[in-house]
Design an enzyme around this catalytic site. Structure first.
Site, PDB file in Angstrom:
ATOM      1  N   CYS A  20       0.801  -1.232   0.000  1.00 44.47           N
ATOM      2  CA  CYS A  20       0.000   0.000   0.000  1.00 44.47           C
ATOM      3  C   CYS A  20       0.832   1.280   0.000  1.00 44.47           C
ATOM      4  CB  CYS A  20      -1.010   0.017   1.146  1.00 44.47           C
ATOM      5  SG  CYS A  20      -2.118  -1.404   1.139  1.00 44.47           S
ATOM      6  N   LYS A  23       2.942   1.402  -5.067  1.00 44.13           N
ATOM      7  CA  LYS A  23       3.649   0.766  -6.193  1.00 44.13           C
ATOM      8  C   LYS A  23       2.739   0.497  -7.379  1.00 44.13           C
ATOM      9  CE  LYS A  23       4.889  -2.650  -3.641  1.00 44.13           C
ATOM     10  NZ  LYS A  23       4.208  -2.133  -2.436  1.00 44.13           N
ATOM     11  N   SER A  91       8.916  -7.002  -2.586  1.00 51.53           N
ATOM     12  CA  SER A  91      10.352  -7.330  -2.588  1.00 51.53           C
ATOM     13  C   SER A  91      11.013  -6.929  -1.272  1.00 51.53           C
ATOM     14  CB  SER A  91      11.068  -6.641  -3.753  1.00 51.53           C
ATOM     15  OG  SER A  91      10.376  -6.784  -4.952  1.00 51.53           O
TER      16      SER A  91
END
Length: 186
Positions: A20, A23, A91
């Site tokens: 959130c 991205k 990631s």
């Protein structure tokens, strides 16, 4: 930026940040902008990847790293074919991002830190995932009971509490032009 662009060479733009942080919104806007400007572009978004090439994976550390590796392999092929590839994945692990960076040649991996504080990400969470994680209904949720290791030296650092998605996309495009990944067609 009203110019038309062409790809000079393939590049992977890897958007990382907490869930959130912005991205996906940024990735979609950047994708649309580049496509409209004539750039050969592809997008790999975390939610869609989890429903396709990584549908067999869970959310353990090993599975998250494997998810990143699978996306990186696809992106690497696209970059070799001259595409500008946008990847929007949480990631969370520095070491895994560094391994992925090493897969790409000639600086064709651009790490973009989509930065927003945890409390802001929780406020933006329309799906209620942070709330469920805080209640113990979701285990291993990044930012709650699984770490997010922010990049130490990303090529682009975007504070999404201060920049709109459009301003953030513009900063990425400016970087791509400055570094020679995109050239003005004129």
């Amino acid at each position: 930026m009203s110019a038309e662009f062409k790809n000079n060479k393939g590049v992977c733009i890897w958007l990382t940040g907490l869930p959130c942080a912005g991205k996906t919104t940024l990735a979609k806007g950047l994708y649309q902008f580049l496509k409209e400007k004539g750039v050969k572009v592809k997008l790999y978004d975390g939610d869609k990847v989890r429903k396709t090439i990584s549908k067999d994976l869970g959310f353990s550390k090993e599975d998250r790293i494997e998810n990143m590796r699978r996306v990186a392999l696809r992106a690497l092929e696209d970059v070799k074919n001259g595409y500008t590839v946008i990847v929007a994945l949480v990631s969370p692990y520095k070491a895994a991002r560094e391994l992925i960076r090493k897969m790409f040649e000639n600086g064709s991996f651009i790490e973009v830190f989509v930065d927003a504080p945890l409390e802001v990400c929780e406020m933006r969470d329309a799906k209620g995932l942070y709330k469920m994680a805080r209640e113990g209904l979701i285990k291993g949720f990044t930012g709650i009971d699984d770490p997010y290791e922010p990049p130490e030296a990303p090529e682009v650092h975007l504070d999404t509490t201060k920049l709109t998605p459009e301003e953030s996309a513009r900063k990425i495009v400016e970087y791509l032009v400055r570094e020679g990944f995109l050239l003005d067609k004129d």
